[in-house]
Design an enzyme around this catalytic site. Structure first.
Site, PDB file in Angstrom:
ATOM      1  CB  VAL A  46      -0.962   0.024   1.226  1.00  0.00           C
ATOM      2  CG1 VAL A  46      -2.001  -1.089   1.094  1.00  0.00           C
ATOM      3  CG2 VAL A  46      -0.214  -0.081   2.539  1.00  0.00           C
ATOM      4  CB  ILE A  55       5.626  -2.195   4.133  1.00  0.00           C
ATOM      5  CG1 ILE A  55       6.206  -3.585   4.398  1.00  0.00           C
ATOM      6  CG2 ILE A  55       6.230  -1.172   5.071  1.00  0.00           C
ATOM      7  CD1 ILE A  55       7.674  -3.666   4.008  1.00  0.00           C
ATOM      8  CD  GLU A  56       4.009  -8.226   3.061  1.00  0.00           C
ATOM      9  OE1 GLU A  56       3.163  -9.073   2.724  1.00  0.00           O
ATOM     10  OE2 GLU A  56       5.111  -8.539   3.573  1.00  0.00           O
ATOM     11  CG  MET A  57      -2.168  -6.817   1.454  1.00  0.00           C
ATOM     12  SD  MET A  57      -2.819  -8.494   1.449  1.00  0.00           S
ATOM     13  CE  MET A  57      -4.483  -8.205   0.852  1.00  0.00           C
ATOM     14  CG  ASN A  87       3.949  -6.469   6.508  1.00  0.00           C
ATOM     15  OD1 ASN A  87       4.266  -5.275   6.459  1.00  0.00           O
ATOM     16  ND2 ASN A  87       4.834  -7.434   6.523  1.00  0.00           N
TER      17      ASN A  87
END
Lengths: 334, 334
Positions: A83, A125-127, A123
């Protein structure tokens, strides 16, 4: 990938292994855990959740964004983009045949697909979802999901547990059988070229199959050290050792630079290579594996033969229907 | 959306229009331009290109990222997120039934789907490719695309022109017929609820159909002013007039706040609303349209009836196969 001890024994066994190695073809079904038997309803729900960007804070990142089921099961990037354009340090592993991994994530920190599926969603820095409670609350506002969860798990069943079970059930269907290699093993001797057969024999002789063994070329052990053999030139160029692998989780120095043995299935489609995606081409990756794991400088022809064989591990991708994701009529999702 | 002149005439005509208005159902096929007749090969290629994130600089954003064919043809965000997490000022219009738009983009700056398809790919905050030459060069490295272009357009045919033609041909298949409204118009009087019929009559009586006319409720004119009636409260809250619409392109003050009339098809699935995605719910959007375009404060029941009718414009989404995107064996795409 080898631990030093394994390396030595593998090298000692080279002669006999190349003869005795039992080449296995990929099963067409993956075993499911007893508490999550695969059903059509779960698979259908899991396919929706897997492709739904609304499982991310911004509504822009789905599981498939980084583990793309329209491609080789990942994103062909050195590291993935979560994201708000954020990136991490590791390269997305392929989702294809991940059902045959003994542990999940590069550092093996998840014991099952169910456990893995829970991770990226929250997470940052992921979703980027703040919590699974938020995910569940959002899913509950989507009537189509209420119905799909009911079909799969019973009434009022939306939860972190059921969502991750559905995703895992779907992932267990992402199997790519009938590669040229599988057809060859099944008896069709014309399925591989002479060069590919040479490459196949070569990885047996060299002992690559000591770690990259079994039907998915990712067993038998769960973890191996990479790189085994120090190489200042590689390190300066690719920074392989910067990320401590399993030790980042366990905080145990003995686990430094230990990694899950990745599958070689469809490896031709999953460039760039290694845990940090620092190596752009498959022939370069094979060259490095020879030096860093076996201490061997492979000849150009040997590398070409092995790469030809690795291309024969590209399987048949199952035809999928595009999921229709349920909407939130008259309002946006957040 | 109304120009003042149209508004006045529409209001004057209210009585007769509500009787005379000819309700039309959605065609199941969209006409193609003579220089780009639709073929199965183009549609198949276009579907691949449309869903391929490698048409973006980062390899993370495809057409479908913002115009999601698994959802209501867009991303349910106020504005979309392009490469590296960048956002613009406008809300992604739906791709479903975009074949029936007379012009494309919110400001209508593209005359065709072909022309539209070329834009986002090289927009620095959308897909971020430096040039179409770079896109073409990348596509040429992908053998599967060479073959798919050959099937659709002949040998060595990869170009900006053919790529955008293929994407447009695919988009012409993204039609959602058989909504409850269409079934009602076709004679199935049970297809709409009594409330939905009231809402349908209401939008005729009010004159909404003067602009939102025709089978896709987006004609007959190309552009309308929004908002027509100044409203300081709305402006403070939603900043509708900040973006000058067509005038941003034409630099002509007469074009200020002129916008393409958007389709009402599947509008329930495309929240948030208006060119800047500033309004979260459909009932709020209807309330605003009443005041800003008609100068009418609609009663709560009127709004509810209209929203019920707008929900009846959600059509049947065609079943699609998930495309298998061609890989770049042994290397990454850039």
């Amino acid at each position: 990938m080898f631990k030093t001890r394994l390396l030595v024994s593998a090298l000692a066994l080279v002669g006999s292994m190349s003869v005795a190695y039992a080449w296995e073809s990929l099963p067409t079904e993956a075993p499911a855990p007893s508490d999550n038997p695969t059903t059509a309803e779960k698979v259908s729900l899991g396919q929706m959740l897997y492709h739904d960007p609304r499982l991310s804070s911004t509504g822009t990142v789905s599981c498939s964004s980084c583990h793309n089921t329209m491609l080789g099961g990942e994103d062909n990037r050195p590291n993935s983009m979560g994201v708000n354009g954020q990136t991490g340090g590791r390269s997305a592993p392929t989702v294809w045949n991940s059902a045959f991994n003994k542990v999940q994530f590069w550092d093996g920190r998840a014991a099952s697909l169910e456990e893995q599926a829970a991770g990226p969603v929250t997470n940052p820095i992921e979703m980027g979802m703040k919590s699974w409670d938020d995910v569940v609350a959002r899913l509950k506002t989507i009537e189509g999901y209420q119905q799909a969860f009911e079909k799969a798990f019973g009434k009022d069943s939306i939860s972190k547990e059921t969502a991750t079970k559905a995703i895992a059930a779907y992932e267990r269907t992402l199997i790519t059988p009938n590669s040229p290699y599988d057809n060859y093993v099944a008896g069709d001797k014309a399925a591989l070229t002479a060069q590919q057969v040479r490459g196949m024999e070569k990885i047996g002789e060299l002992g690559c199959t000591a770690c990259h063994s079994g039907p998915a070329f990712n067993g038998p052990g769960m973890f191996q050290k990479f790189p085994v053999i120090p190489n200042a030139y590689f390190e300066a160029q690719y920074h392989f050792k910067k990320d401590k692998g399993l030790a980042e989780v366990s905080k145990n120095p003995a686990d430094e630079n230990l990694w899950k043995v990745p599958t070689l299935r469809n490896i031709a489609l999953t460039a760039p290579y290694f845990h940090n995606g620092s190596v752009k081409t498959l022939d370069q990756a094979v060259m490095i594996m020879g030096q860093a794991q076996l201490g061997k400088e492979l000849a150009k022809e040997e590398i070409a033969d092995i790469v030809a064989f690795l291309n024969a591990l590209t399987g048949e991708f199952p035809k999928q229907a595009m999921p229709a994701l349920p909407g939130t009529p008259g309002k946006s999702f957040n």
